[in-house]
Design a protein around this motif. Structure first.
Motif, PDB file in Angstrom:
ATOM      1  N   TYR A 116       8.291   1.287 -15.552  1.00 25.18           N
ATOM      2  CA  TYR A 116       6.988   1.478 -14.940  1.00 25.18           C
ATOM      3  C   TYR A 116       6.828   1.701 -13.455  1.00 25.18           C
ATOM      4  N   ASN A 117       7.624   0.416 -12.872  1.00 23.16           N
ATOM      5  CA  ASN A 117       7.777   0.500 -11.476  1.00 23.16           C
ATOM      6  C   ASN A 117       8.331   1.571 -10.796  1.00 23.16           C
ATOM      7  N   TRP A 118       9.534   2.228 -11.350  1.00 26.90           N
ATOM      8  CA  TRP A 118      10.270   3.057 -10.823  1.00 26.90           C
ATOM      9  C   TRP A 118       9.226   4.581 -10.774  1.00 26.90           C
ATOM     10  N   ILE A 119       8.763   4.748 -12.125  1.00 24.90           N
ATOM     11  CA  ILE A 119       8.114   5.959 -12.248  1.00 24.90           C
ATOM     12  C   ILE A 119       6.878   5.919 -11.364  1.00 24.90           C
ATOM     13  N   MET A 120       6.265   4.976 -11.183  1.00 19.98           N
ATOM     14  CA  MET A 120       5.030   4.940 -10.373  1.00 19.98           C
ATOM     15  C   MET A 120       5.262   4.329  -9.241  1.00 19.98           C
ATOM     16  N   GLU A 121       6.386   4.386  -8.516  1.00 19.56           N
ATOM     17  CA  GLU A 121       6.556   3.965  -7.159  1.00 19.56           C
ATOM     18  C   GLU A 121       5.881   4.462  -6.112  1.00 19.56           C
ATOM     19  N   LYS A 122       5.438   5.763  -6.140  1.00 19.26           N
ATOM     20  CA  LYS A 122       4.493   6.240  -5.218  1.00 19.26           C
ATOM     21  C   LYS A 122       3.135   6.304  -5.577  1.00 19.26           C
ATOM     22  N   ALA A 123       2.802   5.553  -6.458  1.00 16.66           N
ATOM     23  CA  ALA A 123       1.376   5.446  -6.851  1.00 16.66           C
ATOM     24  C   ALA A 123       0.492   4.738  -5.541  1.00 16.66           C
ATOM     25  N   SER A 124      -0.931   5.172  -5.530  1.00 15.10           N
ATOM     26  CA  SER A 124      -1.562   4.523  -4.408  1.00 15.10           C
ATOM     27  C   SER A 124      -1.714   3.108  -4.879  1.00 15.10           C
ATOM     28  N   LYS A 125      -1.599   2.137  -3.881  1.00 17.63           N
ATOM     29  CA  LYS A 125      -1.602   0.679  -4.028  1.00 17.63           C
ATOM     30  C   LYS A 125      -2.573   0.436  -4.524  1.00 17.63           C
ATOM     31  N   ASP A 126      -3.725   0.972  -4.596  1.00 16.33           N
ATOM     32  CA  ASP A 126      -5.129   0.589  -5.142  1.00 16.33           C
ATOM     33  C   ASP A 126      -5.106   0.850  -6.558  1.00 16.33           C
ATOM     34  N   LEU A 127      -4.268   1.657  -7.078  1.00 12.78           N
ATOM     35  CA  LEU A 127      -4.144   2.015  -8.338  1.00 12.78           C
ATOM     36  C   LEU A 127      -3.126   1.178  -9.181  1.00 12.78           C
ATOM     37  N   TYR A 128      -1.974   1.149  -8.269  1.00 10.10           N
ATOM     38  CA  TYR A 128      -0.571   0.540  -9.008  1.00 10.10           C
ATOM     39  C   TYR A 128       0.237   0.043  -7.959  1.00 10.10           C
TER      40      TYR A 128
END
Length: 249
Positions: A116-128
């Protein structure tokens, strides 16, 4: 002595007999030498959700089934097996991952931080906030959200080895909680596209994942509806023979 089968086992066998379904192949779960992260996983309930909710019924022996089983076996190993020597789905010294054409990460680093972390590494921090989630906390977060399971299927395969390009679908009932937001059992779907570079032994050398995860995360926080995530029937196709007959529990 006659074996007493669970309701889940009975349902699995009934659907297999009725529709010709085959259980996903996740490799040997009975190997006594495997070091399990949290004990040997039991996929029966997840397989039942997969049977009831999948939109495709690929032919046995097809390239789609081969790819689907490879990915499911890879997921099992990356999630549940601690020792890299037991990762039979990847060529460890060459294995790399990449999301949305970002910087490559070594496979071992990817496993340390968690899928989950490497797939969503660039997610907005307010989302993940991937930087502040560990392997364990990220899995706990999504297991709590999809408390009944989060099945996965291959939709279409566009090219064979050595570069296997395919589209896929994740889905599950948001019946738990995500960051304090309680779901009401609504189905949330997540679509993506992957290019898996493999060698002649079908060991993964590189995974390139392309995914729009922002809408998925917004839906879990009540900032978008599950309907906002559906990208059209052209990805889903005509559907599995029981897709409209059996309601996912």
């Amino acid at each position: 002595m006659t074996e007493i089968k669970s309701k889940t086992d009975q349902e699995l066998e009934s659907l297999e007999a009725q529709h010709g379904f085959t259980r996903p192949d996740r490799g040997s779960l009975e190997d006594p030498n495997i070091q399990w992260r949290e004990g040997k996983p039991d996929y029966r309930s997840l397989d039942l959700l997969y049977y009831k909710g999948k939109s495709k019924n690929h032919a046995v022996g097809s390239l789609e089934i081969i790819v689907e089983n490879l990915v499911k076996k890879w997921e099992m190993q990356m999630t549940h097996i601690t020792s890299p020597k037991d990762w039979s789905t990847v060529k460890l010294d060459e294995y790399r991952v990449m999301v949305n054409h970002s910087q490559e990460m070594t496979g071992q680093d990817a496993v340390k931080v968690g899928t989950y972390n490497w797939i969503m590494e660039k997610a907005s921090k307010d989302l993940y906030d991937a930087e502040n989630e560990t392997f364990e906390s990220s899995h706990k977060l999504f297991r709590e959200a999809f408390s009944g399971g989060f099945p996965w299927e291959v939709l279409e395969v566009y090219s064979g080895p050595p570069k296997v390009a395919f589209s896929w679908r994740h889905w599950g009932a948001f019946s738990g909680k995500y960051k304090g937001v309680k779901g009401d059992g609504q189905k949330i779907e997540l679509y993506g596209f992957t290019i898996a570079t493999v060698n002649s032994d079908l060991k993964i050398l590189k995974l390139e994942v392309y995914i729009k995860f922002e809408g998925f995360l917004r839906a879990l926080q009540g900032k978008a509806t599950p309907e906002d995530l559906v990208r059209g029937q052209e990805l889903v196709g005509t559907g599995c023979p029981i897709h409209q007959q059996v309601k996912t529990e």
